[in-house]
Design a protein around this motif. Structure first.
Motif, PDB file in Angstrom:
ATOM      1  N   ILE A 105     -52.224 -37.273   3.673  1.00 55.42           N
ATOM      2  CA  ILE A 105     -53.208 -37.491   4.742  1.00 55.42           C
ATOM      3  C   ILE A 105     -52.487 -37.918   6.021  1.00 55.42           C
ATOM      4  O   ILE A 105     -52.787 -37.430   7.108  1.00 55.42           O
ATOM      5  CB  ILE A 105     -54.262 -38.543   4.323  1.00 55.42           C
ATOM      6  CG1 ILE A 105     -55.208 -37.945   3.288  1.00 55.42           C
ATOM      7  CG2 ILE A 105     -55.047 -39.041   5.531  1.00 55.42           C
ATOM      8  CD1 ILE A 105     -56.168 -38.940   2.680  1.00 55.42           C
ATOM      9  N   TYR A 160     -59.459 -31.961  -0.561  1.00 52.08           N
ATOM     10  CA  TYR A 160     -59.659 -32.013   0.881  1.00 52.08           C
ATOM     11  C   TYR A 160     -59.764 -30.631   1.517  1.00 52.08           C
ATOM     12  O   TYR A 160     -59.602 -30.489   2.726  1.00 52.08           O
ATOM     13  CB  TYR A 160     -58.517 -32.791   1.537  1.00 52.08           C
ATOM     14  CG  TYR A 160     -58.575 -34.261   1.229  1.00 52.08           C
ATOM     15  CD1 TYR A 160     -59.383 -35.105   1.969  1.00 52.08           C
ATOM     16  CD2 TYR A 160     -57.839 -34.805   0.180  1.00 52.08           C
ATOM     17  CE1 TYR A 160     -59.454 -36.454   1.689  1.00 52.08           C
ATOM     18  CE2 TYR A 160     -57.897 -36.159  -0.116  1.00 52.08           C
ATOM     19  CZ  TYR A 160     -58.710 -36.968   0.645  1.00 52.08           C
ATOM     20  OH  TYR A 160     -58.781 -38.303   0.358  1.00 52.08           O
ATOM     21  N   MET A 165     -56.236 -31.935   9.990  1.00 55.89           N
ATOM     22  CA  MET A 165     -57.447 -32.409   9.342  1.00 55.89           C
ATOM     23  C   MET A 165     -58.569 -32.540  10.362  1.00 55.89           C
ATOM     24  O   MET A 165     -58.342 -32.959  11.490  1.00 55.89           O
ATOM     25  CB  MET A 165     -57.215 -33.750   8.648  1.00 55.89           C
ATOM     26  CG  MET A 165     -56.262 -33.660   7.502  1.00 55.89           C
ATOM     27  SD  MET A 165     -56.230 -35.149   6.503  1.00 55.89           S
ATOM     28  CE  MET A 165     -57.638 -34.883   5.477  1.00 55.89           C
ATOM     29  N   GLU A 215     -61.979 -30.321   4.554  1.00 56.27           N
ATOM     30  CA  GLU A 215     -61.588 -31.097   5.724  1.00 56.27           C
ATOM     31  C   GLU A 215     -60.345 -30.549   6.412  1.00 56.27           C
ATOM     32  O   GLU A 215     -60.010 -30.983   7.503  1.00 56.27           O
ATOM     33  CB  GLU A 215     -61.357 -32.552   5.314  1.00 56.27           C
ATOM     34  CG  GLU A 215     -62.620 -33.205   4.802  1.00 56.27           C
ATOM     35  CD  GLU A 215     -62.380 -34.635   4.383  1.00 56.27           C
ATOM     36  OE1 GLU A 215     -61.544 -35.300   5.013  1.00 56.27           O
ATOM     37  OE2 GLU A 215     -63.027 -35.074   3.429  1.00 56.27           O
TER      38      GLU A 215
END
Length: 114
Positions: free
Chosen positions: A101, A71, A110, A74
């Motif tokens: 997350i 990730y 994020m 992001e």
């Protein structure tokens, strides 16, 4: 993970703890601090000996690193320190991913692609 993406020195950990913000859920505590000098994220991981032996702790760290590599695009370019709590020792990668997350969205770290 390359050296430029790691936080290893005690001074760097201390600065993130003192000047950064923290957010947590049951599995993780995430500290983060903006760093305008670098254009990328930096990651420090802390896993206590209470979570298991060296093999188990290293497995947890590998999974956290894998999440941040997956990730990386992001996440906002900041300095992150992730502290694993006890429930993590019994989780597989997908549960760790979902939990990270969750805590990173709470912290607004994020980008809104997901």
């Amino acid at each position: 993970m390359k050296k430029k993406y790691r936080i290893k020195r005690d001074y760097d950990f201390t600065m993130v703890f003192k000047r950064g913000k923290s957010f947590a859920n049951r599995q993780f505590v995430v500290y983060f601090k903006d760093n305008p000098d670098t254009g990328h994220l930096r990651l420090g991981i802390s896993v206590s000996k209470k979570l298991g032996n060296a093999v188990k702790r290293n497995k947890i760290k590998r999974r956290i690193r894998a999440f941040f590599q997956k990730y990386q695009d992001e996440l906002k370019p900041r300095e992150y320190i992730v502290i694993a709590r006890h429930p993590v020792s019994d989780m597989d990668y997908h549960e760790i991913e979902k939990s990270l997350i969750h805590v990173l969205k709470i912290a607004k770290c994020m980008n809104n692609r997901r």
